[in-house]
Design an enzyme around this catalytic site. Sequence first.
Site, PDB file in Angstrom:
ATOM      1  N   ASP A 139       0.723  -4.357   9.467  1.00 46.21           N
ATOM      2  CA  ASP A 139      -0.440  -4.881   8.487  1.00 46.21           C
ATOM      3  C   ASP A 139      -0.391  -3.983   7.283  1.00 46.21           C
ATOM      4  O   ASP A 139      -0.431  -3.158   7.477  1.00 46.21           O
ATOM      5  CB  ASP A 139      -1.310  -5.796   8.475  1.00 46.21           C
ATOM      6  CG  ASP A 139      -3.025  -4.551   9.467  1.00 46.21           C
ATOM      7  OD1 ASP A 139      -2.606  -3.986  10.212  1.00 46.21           O
ATOM      8  OD2 ASP A 139      -3.637  -4.868   9.160  1.00 46.21           O
ATOM      9  N   GLU A 184      -5.523  -4.355  11.785  1.00 44.42           N
ATOM     10  CA  GLU A 184      -5.570  -3.877  11.330  1.00 44.42           C
ATOM     11  C   GLU A 184      -6.326  -3.324  10.369  1.00 44.42           C
ATOM     12  O   GLU A 184      -7.871  -2.294   9.836  1.00 44.42           O
ATOM     13  CB  GLU A 184      -5.014  -2.552  11.388  1.00 44.42           C
ATOM     14  CG  GLU A 184      -5.009  -1.080  11.973  1.00 44.42           C
ATOM     15  CD  GLU A 184      -5.798  -0.006  11.178  1.00 44.42           C
ATOM     16  OE1 GLU A 184      -6.292   0.946  11.483  1.00 44.42           O
ATOM     17  OE2 GLU A 184      -5.019  -0.867   9.663  1.00 44.42           O
ATOM     18  N   GLU A 185      -6.262  -2.991   9.081  1.00 41.99           N
ATOM     19  CA  GLU A 185      -6.107  -2.700   7.521  1.00 41.99           C
ATOM     20  C   GLU A 185      -7.649  -4.077   7.195  1.00 41.99           C
ATOM     21  O   GLU A 185      -8.317  -3.548   6.782  1.00 41.99           O
ATOM     22  CB  GLU A 185      -5.272  -3.424   6.483  1.00 41.99           C
ATOM     23  CG  GLU A 185      -4.352  -2.641   6.354  1.00 41.99           C
ATOM     24  CD  GLU A 185      -4.241  -0.967   6.420  1.00 41.99           C
ATOM     25  OE1 GLU A 185      -5.861  -0.755   5.756  1.00 41.99           O
ATOM     26  OE2 GLU A 185      -3.045  -0.563   5.492  1.00 41.99           O
ATOM     27  N   HIS A 244       0.397   0.125  13.698  1.00 37.99           N
ATOM     28  CA  HIS A 244      -0.071  -1.517  13.039  1.00 37.99           C
ATOM     29  C   HIS A 244       0.881  -2.006  11.783  1.00 37.99           C
ATOM     30  O   HIS A 244       1.440  -0.679  11.265  1.00 37.99           O
ATOM     31  CB  HIS A 244      -1.865  -1.198  12.319  1.00 37.99           C
ATOM     32  CG  HIS A 244      -1.971  -0.659  10.967  1.00 37.99           C
ATOM     33  ND1 HIS A 244      -1.409  -1.311  10.200  1.00 37.99           N
ATOM     34  CD2 HIS A 244      -2.148   0.982  10.799  1.00 37.99           C
ATOM     35  CE1 HIS A 244      -1.683  -0.690   9.381  1.00 37.99           C
ATOM     36  NE2 HIS A 244      -2.193   0.707   9.768  1.00 37.99           N
ATOM     37  N   GLU A 251       0.006   6.159  13.061  1.00 44.45           N
ATOM     38  CA  GLU A 251      -0.508   6.786  11.657  1.00 44.45           C
ATOM     39  C   GLU A 251       0.170   7.631  10.971  1.00 44.45           C
ATOM     40  O   GLU A 251       0.492   9.001  12.079  1.00 44.45           O
ATOM     41  CB  GLU A 251      -1.478   6.467  11.502  1.00 44.45           C
ATOM     42  CG  GLU A 251      -3.006   4.716  12.231  1.00 44.45           C
ATOM     43  CD  GLU A 251      -3.142   4.156  11.073  1.00 44.45           C
ATOM     44  OE1 GLU A 251      -2.801   4.440   9.696  1.00 44.45           O
ATOM     45  OE2 GLU A 251      -3.985   3.005  11.302  1.00 44.45           O
ATOM     46  N   ASP A 291       2.049   3.631   6.082  1.00 46.91           N
ATOM     47  CA  ASP A 291       1.454   3.130   5.980  1.00 46.91           C
ATOM     48  C   ASP A 291       0.859   1.273   6.344  1.00 46.91           C
ATOM     49  O   ASP A 291       1.018   0.583   5.912  1.00 46.91           O
ATOM     50  CB  ASP A 291      -0.327   3.122   5.102  1.00 46.91           C
ATOM     51  CG  ASP A 291      -1.989   2.658   5.942  1.00 46.91           C
ATOM     52  OD1 ASP A 291      -1.895   2.698   7.197  1.00 46.91           O
ATOM     53  OD2 ASP A 291      -2.135   2.084   5.193  1.00 46.91           O
ATOM     54  N   HIS A 340      -2.305   3.054   1.138  1.00 44.65           N
ATOM     55  CA  HIS A 340      -3.026   2.148  -0.276  1.00 44.65           C
ATOM     56  C   HIS A 340      -2.875   2.946  -1.019  1.00 44.65           C
ATOM     57  O   HIS A 340      -2.901   2.261  -2.353  1.00 44.65           O
ATOM     58  CB  HIS A 340      -4.213   2.560   0.385  1.00 44.65           C
ATOM     59  CG  HIS A 340      -4.646   1.468   1.261  1.00 44.65           C
ATOM     60  ND1 HIS A 340      -6.531   1.687   1.825  1.00 44.65           N
ATOM     61  CD2 HIS A 340      -4.116   1.710   2.665  1.00 44.65           C
ATOM     62  CE1 HIS A 340      -5.678   1.014   3.070  1.00 44.65           C
ATOM     63  NE2 HIS A 340      -5.364   1.326   3.322  1.00 44.65           N
TER      64      HIS A 340
END
Length: 401
Positions: free
Chosen positions: A79, A144-145, A77, A170, A110, A374
């Site tokens: 985003d 995805e987030e 992903h 990931e 991430d 994050h």
Amino acid sequence: MDKKQILELAEKYRDYTAENLSKMIKIPSYSAQEKEVCEAIMEMCKEAGFDEVRLDGLGSVVGRVGNGPKMIAFDAHIDTVEVGDPSQWKTDPFSGIIKDGLVHGRGASDQEGGAASMITAGRIIKELGYDGEYTCLFTFTVMEEDCDGMCWKYLIEEEKVVPDFVVSTEPTSCQLYRGHRGRMEMEVIIKGVSSHGSAPERGVSAAYKAARAALAMEKLNADLQPDEDNFLGKGTIVVSQIEVKGPSQCAVPDQARLYLDRRLTWGEDADLAISQVKQYIKDALGEEPEKVYMPDYTRRGYRDYDYGQELYFPTWKIDEDHELVVAGQKAFKELYGAEVKTDKWTFSTNGVATCGRHKIPTIGFGPGDEAQAHAPNEITRVKDLEICSAFYAMLPLMLEK
């Protein structure tokens, strides 16, 4: 196409991989705002010599190398979450600085690092003229987030893209992962009876009922048990929001809302989780809550297309002796002469759709660390990017053996 050639090219393109990651990081790409980074990734894939590069209807980039009768998909992903408190960052979150063997910035681990390694793997596979059993699909997925797996739900259900195997890139610290807990979100509605704040005995406070309901969720969390083989561990539940309101600030509140984040281990599903919440709140209040339900998610992406699903993300895992896991172990050993650690993620990935919802065997192998996700001052190791590029290129060969 052999081990030596793959390793040589992965090393040769190490700086290229890091620079592609740096370019992605420099383009902010929050959920539903991925247009510019997708355009950049499409150009990178074309430059790498992919056989086909396109956008799906939701906005994800789909690249292809090869024309084999079977299909393996590598997914990242692209985003990211937002920056958070800028003062906690030592460097610009969108600097993409490459220094001392690290790439810095939001998305480094991430999970645009996986995307950069995928592009290099596609270049290696194409350059070495792979013409084996597998079509290699490279998906750079959106939103995805916000709603993990929805991008793959769209690809599978709407565009009928159904691979034989999926590799999530990931972050796994270059270890091999084979599952993770599922999750779901729930809302609990509780009703009271309002009265004037000067005479609370005339009413029934939704606030006090909500407080007891929250403590009931604390008890439920403590009572949840791990899966039978203790691979995924225990499920959890947390009250993430409480809202209480009534006619005025001088009144007994008559409405309350609890928002719950529930992580699901193997053997747990949405029906079980909802029934547990109802029962524990009933035990605490002497009555069932007004309503317990699973909300829906719908959002318009950057291509002005509305798509959504319920906020339920099924648990998934595959067995350690599954052919995809075994092929992953063989690929790593063939390349690096060592055993690879097999584990699982703590957080959730697009595997909730590919394997959890649609039962497509899925593994994880990606650059960077889960703990970077994050977090401020996010980084990934350039060496990880090189390792993953080689691993992705080697895996189709191992699946053929």
